[in-house]
Scaffold this motif. Structure first.
Motif, PDB file in Angstrom:
ATOM      1  N   THR A  29       0.867  -1.177   0.000  1.00 20.50           N
ATOM      2  CA  THR A  29       0.000   0.000   0.000  1.00 20.50           C
ATOM      3  C   THR A  29       0.900   1.222   0.000  1.00 20.50           C
ATOM      4  O   THR A  29       2.134   1.084  -0.020  1.00 20.50           O
ATOM      5  N   GLN A  30       0.323   2.416  -0.002  1.00 23.21           N
ATOM      6  CA  GLN A  30       1.171   3.595  -0.128  1.00 23.21           C
ATOM      7  C   GLN A  30       0.520   4.837   0.478  1.00 23.21           C
ATOM      8  O   GLN A  30      -0.687   4.890   0.736  1.00 23.21           O
ATOM      9  N   ALA A  31       1.358   5.822   0.674  1.00 28.44           N
ATOM     10  CA  ALA A  31       0.966   7.209   0.900  1.00 28.44           C
ATOM     11  C   ALA A  31       2.065   8.039   0.248  1.00 28.44           C
ATOM     12  O   ALA A  31       3.117   7.506  -0.132  1.00 28.44           O
ATOM     13  N   SER A  32       1.833   9.314   0.076  1.00 26.81           N
ATOM     14  CA  SER A  32       2.870  10.188  -0.473  1.00 26.81           C
ATOM     15  C   SER A  32       2.904  11.481   0.315  1.00 26.81           C
ATOM     16  O   SER A  32       1.880  11.928   0.857  1.00 26.81           O
ATOM     17  N   LEU A  33       4.083  12.076   0.370  1.00 25.43           N
ATOM     18  CA  LEU A  33       4.282  13.357   1.037  1.00 25.43           C
ATOM     19  C   LEU A  33       4.674  14.395  -0.007  1.00 25.43           C
ATOM     20  O   LEU A  33       5.589  14.159  -0.809  1.00 25.43           O
ATOM     21  N   VAL A  34       3.962  15.518  -0.025  1.00 23.94           N
ATOM     22  CA  VAL A  34       4.187  16.564  -1.018  1.00 23.94           C
ATOM     23  C   VAL A  34       4.560  17.864  -0.312  1.00 23.94           C
ATOM     24  O   VAL A  34       3.863  18.301   0.609  1.00 23.94           O
ATOM     25  N   LYS A  35       5.662  18.473  -0.755  1.00 19.78           N
ATOM     26  CA  LYS A  35       6.041  19.780  -0.228  1.00 19.78           C
ATOM     27  C   LYS A  35       5.430  20.855  -1.109  1.00 19.78           C
ATOM     28  O   LYS A  35       5.558  20.843  -2.337  1.00 19.78           O
ATOM     29  N   LEU A  36       4.756  21.813  -0.478  1.00 20.19           N
ATOM     30  CA  LEU A  36       4.078  22.884  -1.189  1.00 20.19           C
ATOM     31  C   LEU A  36       5.002  24.091  -1.361  1.00 20.19           C
ATOM     32  O   LEU A  36       6.003  24.218  -0.644  1.00 20.19           O
ATOM     33  N   PRO A  37       4.690  24.977  -2.280  1.00 19.75           N
ATOM     34  CA  PRO A  37       5.508  26.184  -2.452  1.00 19.75           C
ATOM     35  C   PRO A  37       5.627  27.013  -1.170  1.00 19.75           C
ATOM     36  O   PRO A  37       6.625  27.719  -0.973  1.00 19.75           O
ATOM     37  N   SER A  38       4.647  26.928  -0.294  1.00 22.73           N
ATOM     38  CA  SER A  38       4.678  27.667   0.972  1.00 22.73           C
ATOM     39  C   SER A  38       5.712  27.126   1.957  1.00 22.73           C
ATOM     40  O   SER A  38       6.036  27.780   2.953  1.00 22.73           O
ATOM     41  N   GLY A  39       6.201  25.916   1.694  1.00 26.51           N
ATOM     42  CA  GLY A  39       7.082  25.250   2.645  1.00 26.51           C
ATOM     43  C   GLY A  39       6.351  24.274   3.537  1.00 26.51           C
ATOM     44  O   GLY A  39       6.991  23.486   4.253  1.00 26.51           O
ATOM     45  N   ASN A  40       5.020  24.304   3.515  1.00 27.05           N
ATOM     46  CA  ASN A  40       4.226  23.317   4.237  1.00 27.05           C
ATOM     47  C   ASN A  40       4.136  22.023   3.420  1.00 27.05           C
ATOM     48  O   ASN A  40       4.552  21.961   2.260  1.00 27.05           O
ATOM     49  N   PHE A  41       3.523  21.002   4.033  1.00 33.11           N
ATOM     50  CA  PHE A  41       3.430  19.686   3.410  1.00 33.11           C
ATOM     51  C   PHE A  41       1.998  19.169   3.488  1.00 33.11           C
ATOM     52  O   PHE A  41       1.237  19.557   4.379  1.00 33.11           O
ATOM     53  N   ILE A  42       1.675  18.276   2.572  1.00 32.65           N
ATOM     54  CA  ILE A  42       0.431  17.516   2.662  1.00 32.65           C
ATOM     55  C   ILE A  42       0.736  16.050   2.398  1.00 32.65           C
ATOM     56  O   ILE A  42       1.688  15.716   1.669  1.00 32.65           O
ATOM     57  N   PHE A  43      -0.079  15.191   2.977  1.00 32.62           N
ATOM     58  CA  PHE A  43      -0.026  13.767   2.662  1.00 32.62           C
ATOM     59  C   PHE A  43      -1.130  13.419   1.673  1.00 32.62           C
ATOM     60  O   PHE A  43      -2.256  13.935   1.780  1.00 32.62           O
ATOM     61  N   LEU A  44      -0.817  12.562   0.741  1.00 26.55           N
ATOM     62  CA  LEU A  44      -1.814  11.909  -0.089  1.00 26.55           C
ATOM     63  C   LEU A  44      -1.987  10.510   0.481  1.00 26.55           C
ATOM     64  O   LEU A  44      -1.062   9.694   0.425  1.00 26.55           O
ATOM     65  N   ASP A  45      -3.133  10.252   1.083  1.00 31.22           N
ATOM     66  CA  ASP A  45      -3.439   8.989   1.767  1.00 31.22           C
ATOM     67  C   ASP A  45      -2.719   8.886   3.105  1.00 31.22           C
ATOM     68  O   ASP A  45      -1.860   9.706   3.436  1.00 31.22           O
ATOM     69  N   SER A  46      -3.099   7.872   3.859  1.00 32.45           N
ATOM     70  CA  SER A  46      -2.572   7.662   5.206  1.00 32.45           C
ATOM     71  C   SER A  46      -1.833   6.331   5.292  1.00 32.45           C
ATOM     72  O   SER A  46      -2.194   5.358   4.619  1.00 32.45           O
ATOM     73  N   TYR A  47      -0.810   6.311   6.149  1.00 36.10           N
ATOM     74  CA  TYR A  47      -0.110   5.060   6.450  1.00 36.10           C
ATOM     75  C   TYR A  47       0.446   5.149   7.866  1.00 36.10           C
ATOM     76  O   TYR A  47       0.905   6.215   8.298  1.00 36.10           O
ATOM     77  N   SER A  48       0.418   4.026   8.583  1.00 35.54           N
ATOM     78  CA  SER A  48       0.963   3.980   9.941  1.00 35.54           C
ATOM     79  C   SER A  48       2.482   3.919   9.854  1.00 35.54           C
ATOM     80  O   SER A  48       3.060   2.860   9.569  1.00 35.54           O
TER      81      SER A  48
END
Length: 257
Positions: A29-48
């Motif tokens: 399974t997977q999730a992804s971490l994305v860095k935004l231009p603001s310097g903040n981050f978002i996750f795509l999906d969840s993983y333990s």
């Protein structure tokens, strides 16, 4: 397939996880971490996250404080939502109506993850696509075909759960099974909406997706693997995947029109 964080580029990390069927066969399974231009981050999906993963991600995100949102893209991927929300308590958590029903203890954002509101929030770096002609949330709990697909525009990475697959089997299975291809999830026949025109709507959506994301360079698929592809090749790969399900689509047309 094992647990690992794969850095795709300086702003995108794919988290490969373990998911075992009947406790035996690990389909991943997977999730992804994305860095935004603001310097903040978002996750795509969840993983333990494992302790090692948590350490590495906390180092990137100032102890998790720079994670502003978690976007749960697949209605049937709910196993890790609670743990991820607890680990990043300041993040806004988005999901489908099914996520909210299955995990009511989480403080969900009112807007669903597939809404235009969420799409507009991250349109500078992400493009989203929801398949047409198939049930987004199937009444059959075993049909996990549809999900919200995400395309990271700066890196050309497609993050997709179930809808597209890429099975890169380990030895000895790889010695006898066909070479891996980008394909549609095998539950397509059961996922198609039971109405006239659904097969055509799905086929049209897939063709549009291939053209719209033609610059894609990597496909990160959940229950399988990730693969690099030649930019410009995605339309042909989608066309080939459609050819392989042409019989399924024809049967649906024969039955429903």
């Amino acid at each position: 397939m094992s647990e690992a964080i794969v850095r795709i580029n300086e702003n995108f990390w794919n988290i490969r996880g373990i998911f075992k069927i009947a406790g035996l066969l690990n389909v991943g399974t997977q999730a992804s971490l994305v860095k935004l231009p603001s310097g903040n981050f978002i996750f795509l999906d969840s993983y333990s996250l494992t302790p090692e993963m948590q350490r590495d991600i906390f180092a990137l995100t100032e102890g998790g404080n720079r994670v502003e949102a978690i976007l749960n893209l697949h209605p049937f991927h709910t196993l890790h939502c609670d743990g991820m929300a607890s680990l990043f308590p300041h993040a806004k958590v988005y999901g489908s109506t099914r996520h909210k029903h299955c995990c009511p203890q989480i403080h969900w954002q009112e807007a669903t993850v597939e809404s235009n509101k969420v799409s507009e929030l991250y349109s500078d770096v992400l493009d989203f696509s929801q398949p047409r002609g198939v049930d987004y949330i199937s009444d059959n709990g075993n049909v996990h075909f549809s999900s919200l697909l995400a395309y990271h525009k700066p890196s050309g990475v497609i993050h997709v759960d179930d809808t597209l697959t890429y099975f890169n089997w380990p030895a000895p299975l790889s010695w006898i099974l066909p070479k891996p291809k980008i394909s549609f999830h095998p539950t397509l026949a059961k996922a198609l909406e039971k109405r006239p025109g659904a097969a055509g709507d799905f086929s049209g959506w897939a063709q549009e997706l291939g053209e719209r994301w033609s610059a894609a360079a990597v496909v990160c698929a959940a229950h399988s693997d990730s693969t690099a592809i030649t930019p410009g090749s995605f339309p042909k790969k989608i066309s080939s995947a459609l050819d392989r399900v042409s019989g399924t689509l024809a049967k649906h047309r024969d039955k429903y029109g």
